[in-house]
Design a protein around this motif. Sequence first.
Motif, PDB file in Angstrom:
ATOM      1  N   ALA A 296       0.845  -1.049   0.046  1.00 20.99           N
ATOM      2  CA  ALA A 296      -0.127   0.071  -0.035  1.00 20.99           C
ATOM      3  C   ALA A 296       0.863   1.410  -0.130  1.00 20.99           C
ATOM      4  O   ALA A 296       0.463   2.303  -0.324  1.00 20.99           O
ATOM      5  N   THR A 297       2.290   1.144   0.211  1.00 18.16           N
ATOM      6  CA  THR A 297       3.014   2.176   0.230  1.00 18.16           C
ATOM      7  C   THR A 297       2.936   3.512  -0.770  1.00 18.16           C
ATOM      8  O   THR A 297       2.841   4.407  -0.651  1.00 18.16           O
ATOM      9  N   PRO A 298       2.940   2.671  -2.176  1.00 19.74           N
ATOM     10  CA  PRO A 298       3.137   3.541  -3.281  1.00 19.74           C
ATOM     11  C   PRO A 298       1.730   4.240  -3.251  1.00 19.74           C
ATOM     12  O   PRO A 298       1.670   5.513  -3.673  1.00 19.74           O
ATOM     13  N   LEU A 299       0.534   3.895  -2.937  1.00 16.47           N
ATOM     14  CA  LEU A 299      -0.568   4.398  -2.909  1.00 16.47           C
ATOM     15  C   LEU A 299      -0.633   5.726  -1.677  1.00 16.47           C
ATOM     16  O   LEU A 299      -1.190   6.626  -2.085  1.00 16.47           O
ATOM     17  N   VAL A 300      -0.015   5.253  -0.566  1.00 18.34           N
ATOM     18  CA  VAL A 300       0.073   6.182   0.377  1.00 18.34           C
ATOM     19  C   VAL A 300       0.863   7.390   0.262  1.00 18.34           C
ATOM     20  O   VAL A 300       0.422   8.725   0.399  1.00 18.34           O
ATOM     21  N   ILE A 301       2.002   7.221  -0.781  1.00 19.16           N
ATOM     22  CA  ILE A 301       2.986   8.272  -1.072  1.00 19.16           C
ATOM     23  C   ILE A 301       2.179   9.101  -1.986  1.00 19.16           C
ATOM     24  O   ILE A 301       2.190  10.457  -2.169  1.00 19.16           O
ATOM     25  N   ILE A 302       1.211   8.779  -3.251  1.00 15.36           N
ATOM     26  CA  ILE A 302       0.564   9.445  -4.038  1.00 15.36           C
ATOM     27  C   ILE A 302      -0.421  10.268  -3.429  1.00 15.36           C
ATOM     28  O   ILE A 302      -0.563  11.382  -3.610  1.00 15.36           O
ATOM     29  N   VAL A 303      -0.863   9.632  -2.294  1.00 12.95           N
ATOM     30  CA  VAL A 303      -2.186  10.472  -1.596  1.00 12.95           C
ATOM     31  C   VAL A 303      -1.454  11.529  -0.969  1.00 12.95           C
ATOM     32  O   VAL A 303      -2.006  12.877  -1.007  1.00 12.95           O
TER      33      VAL A 303
END
Length: 311
Positions: free
Chosen positions: A105-112
Amino acid sequence: MRSIWNSAWSLLALANLFWAGNIVLARGLAGRVPPVTLAYLRWTGAFLVAIGFAWPLLRRDLPVILRHWKMMLLLSATGIASYNTMSYIGLTSTSALNALLLQSATPLVIIVWAYLLFREVPSLRQAAGVLLSLCGVAAIAAHGSLQVLAHLQLNRGDLWVIGGLAIYGIYCVMLRRRPKVHPLSFLVAAMGIGSCMMLPFMLMELAAGATIHGGATSWLGIAYTAVMPSLVAYLLFNRGVELIGAGPAGQSMHLMPLFGSILAVIFLHENLQRFHLLGIAMIAAGILLASFRREQSSVQRNVIAPTRSSS
């Protein structure tokens, strides 16, 4: 060595390999080493190992670091103290597999966070790559079965891990604002500050009766966490962010479940099956798609320049 230091994906792959080993090891140490104590000893040990050969660089860069003390406090709190401590607490009541899966989920968290803090929107190609890699991670976690995937449940430990990842996303995005000093100077300073932040919580844990069990095996595990996933992996990851930006560097986090599966085959004697190969292929394809250079997103371009070291 210079070619590797200038190869972002070589650096990021190694960092994620060491982090995958850290998750598997931390789960193995659960019940033998208290989680906050493990986090404190990890970063204090890494600081003590690094300070000797990093001191000339740190002494040179100290005035710049002190001028940016607020940013140093933020990065140390998010990337060193909170994220790792929360992850270790989570691993006392969740499996290594769940923790590895949640890393995706880290890439999604970074995008957010990049959108919330800097109003940056990922490219369609980058979003598609993240989704494809997530599907690959899900294929590994579910053993290629939709029924298994449907019954995956989050417990209290998973929530601790998710909370840590949410905080770590801030660190990844805000790395662009770090002081323009040598990467090793920055890392050693952040480790020292983070250790000081964790100290009172570690003392509270020990005062509550927590102790270290397991003898030499536990101490060897602590030593590994202090060197490979701490000093070495963070130095490699920070350099990777410097080279290609937070967005694609965050995408490399999908390698952690991949490497975790391989480590399980090697050390736990689990069988490598077709769903592993399918997941590996999807993760690799997603990373390649998201990092395709010809359509580099504004997120990547805006991150690279501010994070380059002045030395």
